[in-house]
Every structure is written in C-alpha cells, then in structure tokens.
Design a protein around this motif. Structure first.
Motif, PDB file in Angstrom:
ATOM      1  N   LEU A 132       0.818  -1.207   0.000  1.00 31.80           N
ATOM      2  CA  LEU A 132       0.000   0.000   0.000  1.00 31.80           C
ATOM      3  C   LEU A 132       0.853   1.259   0.000  1.00 31.80           C
ATOM      4  CD1 LEU A 132      -2.912   1.114   0.209  1.00 31.80           C
ATOM      5  CD2 LEU A 132      -2.641   1.077   2.702  1.00 31.80           C
ATOM      6  N   HIS A 133       2.055   1.181   0.556  1.00 32.88           N
ATOM      7  CA  HIS A 133       2.913   2.356   0.714  1.00 32.88           C
ATOM      8  C   HIS A 133       4.034   2.439  -0.326  1.00 32.88           C
ATOM      9  CE1 HIS A 133       0.875   2.824   4.545  1.00 32.88           C
ATOM     10  NE2 HIS A 133       1.215   1.584   4.861  1.00 32.88           N
ATOM     11  N   TYR A 134       4.286   1.348  -1.032  1.00 36.42           N
ATOM     12  CA  TYR A 134       5.383   1.339  -2.007  1.00 36.42           C
ATOM     13  C   TYR A 134       4.860   0.844  -3.356  1.00 36.42           C
ATOM     14  CZ  TYR A 134       8.354   1.717   2.150  1.00 36.42           C
ATOM     15  OH  TYR A 134       8.940   2.121   3.323  1.00 36.42           O
ATOM     16  N   LYS A 135       4.809   1.763  -4.310  1.00 32.14           N
ATOM     17  CA  LYS A 135       4.302   1.426  -5.639  1.00 32.14           C
ATOM     18  C   LYS A 135       5.155   0.359  -6.311  1.00 32.14           C
ATOM     19  CE  LYS A 135       5.160   4.311  -8.888  1.00 32.14           C
ATOM     20  NZ  LYS A 135       5.181   5.538  -9.733  1.00 32.14           N
ATOM     21  N   GLU A 136       6.463   0.418  -6.090  1.00 31.42           N
ATOM     22  CA  GLU A 136       7.368  -0.532  -6.735  1.00 31.42           C
ATOM     23  C   GLU A 136       7.046  -1.976  -6.328  1.00 31.42           C
ATOM     24  OE1 GLU A 136       9.470   3.393  -6.257  1.00 31.42           O
ATOM     25  OE2 GLU A 136       8.185   2.080  -5.052  1.00 31.42           O
ATOM     26  N   ILE A 137       6.688  -2.165  -5.074  1.00 34.43           N
ATOM     27  CA  ILE A 137       6.350  -3.513  -4.600  1.00 34.43           C
ATOM     28  C   ILE A 137       5.058  -3.984  -5.257  1.00 34.43           C
ATOM     29  CG2 ILE A 137       5.759  -4.905  -2.588  1.00 34.43           C
ATOM     30  CD1 ILE A 137       7.493  -3.112  -0.891  1.00 34.43           C
ATOM     31  N   ARG A 138       4.060  -3.109  -5.304  1.00 35.87           N
ATOM     32  CA  ARG A 138       2.777  -3.472  -5.923  1.00 35.87           C
ATOM     33  C   ARG A 138       2.960  -3.830  -7.387  1.00 35.87           C
ATOM     34  NH1 ARG A 138       1.053   1.326  -3.628  1.00 35.87           N
ATOM     35  NH2 ARG A 138       0.632   2.209  -5.703  1.00 35.87           N
ATOM     36  N   LEU A 139       3.716  -3.002  -8.097  1.00 41.03           N
ATOM     37  CA  LEU A 139       3.915  -3.236  -9.529  1.00 41.03           C
ATOM     38  C   LEU A 139       4.698  -4.525  -9.773  1.00 41.03           C
ATOM     39  CD1 LEU A 139       4.726   0.391 -10.765  1.00 41.03           C
ATOM     40  CD2 LEU A 139       2.592  -0.895 -11.043  1.00 41.03           C
ATOM     41  N   GLY A 140       5.712  -4.765  -8.947  1.00 37.04           N
ATOM     42  CA  GLY A 140       6.501  -5.985  -9.102  1.00 37.04           C
ATOM     43  C   GLY A 140       5.656  -7.224  -8.862  1.00 37.04           C
ATOM     44  N   PHE A 141       4.858  -7.184  -7.834  1.00 34.90           N
ATOM     45  CA  PHE A 141       3.991  -8.318  -7.521  1.00 34.90           C
ATOM     46  C   PHE A 141       2.974  -8.544  -8.647  1.00 34.90           C
ATOM     47  CE2 PHE A 141       0.006  -9.899  -5.644  1.00 34.90           C
ATOM     48  CZ  PHE A 141       0.443 -11.105  -5.137  1.00 34.90           C
ATOM     49  N   ASP A 142       2.360  -7.475  -9.106  1.00 32.85           N
ATOM     50  CA  ASP A 142       1.353  -7.585 -10.164  1.00 32.85           C
ATOM     51  C   ASP A 142       1.967  -8.121 -11.458  1.00 32.85           C
ATOM     52  OD1 ASP A 142      -1.449  -6.805 -11.181  1.00 32.85           O
ATOM     53  OD2 ASP A 142      -0.108  -5.793 -12.603  1.00 32.85           O
ATOM     54  N   TYR A 143       3.163  -7.659 -11.784  1.00 34.77           N
ATOM     55  CA  TYR A 143       3.810  -8.092 -13.024  1.00 34.77           C
ATOM     56  C   TYR A 143       4.132  -9.589 -12.990  1.00 34.77           C
ATOM     57  CZ  TYR A 143       7.280  -8.489 -16.749  1.00 34.77           C
ATOM     58  OH  TYR A 143       7.971  -8.886 -17.872  1.00 34.77           O
ATOM     59  N   LEU A 144       4.710 -10.035 -11.896  1.00 38.92           N
ATOM     60  CA  LEU A 144       5.089 -11.445 -11.819  1.00 38.92           C
ATOM     61  C   LEU A 144       3.869 -12.364 -11.729  1.00 38.92           C
ATOM     62  CD1 LEU A 144       8.190 -11.428  -9.432  1.00 38.92           C
ATOM     63  CD2 LEU A 144       8.126 -11.357 -11.922  1.00 38.92           C
ATOM     64  N   LYS A 145       2.842 -11.907 -11.042  1.00 41.29           N
ATOM     65  CA  LYS A 145       1.677 -12.770 -10.852  1.00 41.29           C
ATOM     66  C   LYS A 145       0.729 -12.745 -12.042  1.00 41.29           C
ATOM     67  CE  LYS A 145      -2.110 -13.841  -7.682  1.00 41.29           C
ATOM     68  NZ  LYS A 145      -2.777 -13.524  -6.394  1.00 41.29           N
ATOM     69  N   ASN A 146       0.414 -11.569 -12.532  1.00 39.80           N
ATOM     70  CA  ASN A 146      -0.628 -11.454 -13.553  1.00 39.80           C
ATOM     71  C   ASN A 146      -0.099 -11.412 -14.980  1.00 39.80           C
ATOM     72  OD1 ASN A 146      -2.706 -11.316 -11.567  1.00 39.80           O
ATOM     73  ND2 ASN A 146      -2.163  -9.174 -11.201  1.00 39.80           N
ATOM     74  N   THR A 147       1.130 -10.947 -15.158  1.00 50.64           N
ATOM     75  CA  THR A 147       1.701 -10.903 -16.511  1.00 50.64           C
ATOM     76  C   THR A 147       2.510 -12.159 -16.806  1.00 50.64           C
ATOM     77  OG1 THR A 147       1.809  -8.483 -16.435  1.00 50.64           O
ATOM     78  CG2 THR A 147       3.157  -9.594 -18.100  1.00 50.64           C
ATOM     79  N   LEU A 148       3.443 -12.477 -15.902  1.00 51.18           N
ATOM     80  CA  LEU A 148       4.263 -13.673 -16.105  1.00 51.18           C
ATOM     81  C   LEU A 148       3.585 -14.941 -15.592  1.00 51.18           C
ATOM     82  CD1 LEU A 148       7.847 -12.366 -15.242  1.00 51.18           C
ATOM     83  CD2 LEU A 148       6.665 -12.422 -17.453  1.00 51.18           C
ATOM     84  N   LYS A 149       2.483 -14.773 -14.870  1.00 45.00           N
ATOM     85  CA  LYS A 149       1.690 -15.901 -14.358  1.00 45.00           C
ATOM     86  C   LYS A 149       2.504 -16.827 -13.447  1.00 45.00           C
ATOM     87  CE  LYS A 149      -1.827 -14.571 -16.827  1.00 45.00           C
ATOM     88  NZ  LYS A 149      -3.010 -13.948 -16.184  1.00 45.00           N
ATOM     89  N   LEU A 150       3.388 -16.238 -12.662  1.00 45.54           N
ATOM     90  CA  LEU A 150       4.131 -17.045 -11.696  1.00 45.54           C
ATOM     91  C   LEU A 150       3.193 -17.458 -10.560  1.00 45.54           C
ATOM     92  CD1 LEU A 150       7.582 -15.220 -11.405  1.00 45.54           C
ATOM     93  CD2 LEU A 150       6.882 -17.050 -12.959  1.00 45.54           C
ATOM     94  N   LYS A 151       3.425 -18.631 -10.049  1.00 45.15           N
ATOM     95  CA  LYS A 151       2.569 -19.145  -8.979  1.00 45.15           C
ATOM     96  C   LYS A 151       3.080 -18.679  -7.621  1.00 45.15           C
ATOM     97  CE  LYS A 151       0.511 -23.380  -7.140  1.00 45.15           C
ATOM     98  NZ  LYS A 151       0.440 -24.857  -7.254  1.00 45.15           N
ATOM     99  N   PHE A 152       2.209 -17.993  -6.888  1.00 44.00           N
ATOM    100  CA  PHE A 152       2.548 -17.513  -5.551  1.00 44.00           C
ATOM    101  C   PHE A 152       1.912 -18.428  -4.503  1.00 44.00           C
ATOM    102  CE2 PHE A 152       3.654 -13.903  -8.035  1.00 44.00           C
ATOM    103  CZ  PHE A 152       4.574 -13.180  -7.290  1.00 44.00           C
ATOM    104  N   PRO A 153       2.484 -18.457  -3.306  1.00 43.15           N
ATOM    105  CA  PRO A 153       1.967 -19.374  -2.272  1.00 43.15           C
ATOM    106  C   PRO A 153       0.615 -18.978  -1.698  1.00 43.15           C
ATOM    107  CG  PRO A 153       3.756 -18.030  -1.387  1.00 43.15           C
ATOM    108  CD  PRO A 153       3.719 -17.777  -2.867  1.00 43.15           C
TER     109      PRO A 153
END
Length: 298
Positions: A132-153
């Motif tokens: 919520l406080h760091y855009k870079e973290i949100r964008l990184g998470f979204d990119y790996l999960k929704n674009t690259l479709k990496l499986k998160f726990p």
C-alpha cells in the motif's frame, strides 16, 4: 548520526561471513549481530543495503539465497533499509526470481530453485505488508503474478486456512472436554460414595488393629461383653497412650486378615480413587463450562 570509524568494516565483515556458508539458513548469531550493527546509525544501514545488493550479483545461488534471507529480515524491520531496497526493487527481483532470460539464476540448480521460491514468497509477504505504501512492490507483484503468471503461495489463503483448522481443532478439543465434564458430573455422586465407603472401611480397620486392652489383646478378638466394658472404660486412654508412645501395631496371625483388607483398600484409594479425583481436577481446570450449566454436587 555519525558512524563509528570501524562500523563500516564490521558491517561488511559480518555480512560477508554470514553469506559464506553452505547452510540453508543464516546463522542466528550472525544475523543478530548484523541487526545490532545496523541499528547503530543510518550510515551503516545504507552500507548494509549496498553490501547486500552487491552480494545479490554473486555468481552462486547459495550466496544469493543467504543474502536474500538477510534482506528479508531487515526489510521487515527497518523503514530506511526498506526504502533503499525498494529503490532497486526491479534489480532485486531479477537477481532473486530470475524471470529475465538474459539474467538466469546461477548454479547450483537445486539452490537456485530454493532461491526463486523464497523470493516469490517474500515478494508476496512484502506486498501484503507494505504494498500500500510502495508502488514498486505493488507493480513488481502484479507483473510477476498477472503478466508472467508465476505461482505464488497465496499467504493470505494459507493463513486463513491454518486459522480455520486451528479453530476447528480447538472446537473439537472443547467438545471432548465438555463431554468428559458431563460424564464426570453425572457420575460424581457414585464416585463420592465409593470414596467415602472406602475411607470408612479403612477407618474401621484401623480402629480394629489399634484398639487394645490393658493386656495388649486386640479388642476385635474379645467377646462382646468384654469388648463393651473395655471400650467404655479404656478407649480414650488407650488412644492417648498410643499417640504419646508412638506405638506401632504389628501384624500378627490374629489381625492378618484385617491388614490384608487395609492393604487392598489402601491400593483402591490411591490407585483408583485418587487418580479419578486428580483427573477430575485437571478436567475442571481446562474445561470451559458456561454459567448456566448445572454445578457438580458437593
């Protein structure tokens, strides 16, 4: 705050030593020392972040894995350290997840797999805690999960499932305890009666072997007339004399049957009744009984 003259060397030395290990976890003593050193000043936090990011470029996944574990510990605790790492967040993800074909994770393959798994796990945790406080973290998470479709726990779902399972176990435990309480309550009168009867028989047996006439003859083997006479005139004095002299009553052929009964009743009292009482007390301490439930009768 100004750093100490030897502060930088100490921080670098601790981090270097902590990452030169074949273990799958960072040495707790070294990790504690690193945290302590970085708490001394902002300059050492900056040096620590710089040193760790440099080590993430190491051409060995074991070094990167231990480095990432240290980063996670500091990332969760220091706002300044977190800000410094977020400034190079894309680089950190590339070096730990290895999602770019041009930057694959180094050998050994087994450790590289662990490194990748940990990096994905940490990214999800960081996003839940600080996204919520760091855009870079949100964008990184979204990119790996929704674009690259990496499986998160899916840490939230896992935590919710574990919480649900814990509550279900607790409810089953309470249900078992309540059932045992009902059984104890319903059978308490019988248990109390059995204990009182056993104690009564023990008292009667003790009176038989302890009450003696002036000649030392057990009262139990006297005839009824003599028994009543001695009982009325000497009982109190005999008891007092026995207490004063601490006389021991010896087992004889005449009182052996009584001793056998006393031994059996003693075993019954200690091995059955006492255990039942102790179990009941333990149950009452643990069980959660609502106020509207009937109390155990006294």
């Amino acid at each position: 705050m100004e750093g100490r003259d030897d502060g930088g060397g100490k921080v670098i030395g601790l981090i270097d030593k902590a990452t030169k290990s074949s273990a799958q976890e960072v040495d707790p003593r070294l990790l504690k020392a690193i945290k302590s050193a970085l708490r001394y000043s902002d300059s050492e936090v900056r040096l620590g972040a710089k040193t760790l990011m440099e080590l993430m470029k190491h051409n060995h996944s074991q070094v990167r894995l231990l480095t990432l574990l240290i980063i996670d510990e500091l990332f969760m605790r220091s706002k300044l350290f977190r800000t410094l790492i977020v400034d190079k967040f894309d680089q950190l993800l590339s070096l730990s997840v290895g999602f770019r074909n041009s930057l694959p994770l180094p050998a050994p393959p087994a450790v590289a797999t662990t490194l990748r798994t940990k990096a994905i796990e940490f990214l999800e945790k960081w996003n839940l805690s600080f996204g919520l406080h760091y855009k870079e973290i949100r964008l990184g998470f979204d990119y790996l999960k929704n674009t690259l479709k990496l499986k998160f726990p899916d840490l939230q779902a896992t935590a919710a499932r574990r919480q649900r399972e814990r509550l279900e176990r607790e409810e089953r435990r309470k249900k078992i305890l309540r059932s045992k309480f009902e059984y104890l309550r319903d059978g308490f009168g019988v248990l109390k009666g059995e204990i009182e009867e056993t104690i009564k028989e023990i008292k009667e047996g003790l009176e038989i072997v302890q009450w003696r006439g002036d000649d030392g003859v057990p009262l139990a083997i006297l005839d009824e007339e003599d028994y009543e006479e001695i009982r009325c005139s000497h009982l109190r004095q005999i008891r007092m004399d026995s207490l004063k002299q601490s006389d021991k009553v010896e087992e004889t052929s005449e009182n052996r049957v009584v001793f056998d009964v006393l031994r059996e009743q003693g075993k019954l009292l200690m091995k059955k009744h006492l255990v039942s009482v102790q179990d009941g007390i333990s149950l009452l301490i643990r069980v959660d009984v609502s106020d509207n439930r009937p109390e155990i009768p006294c």
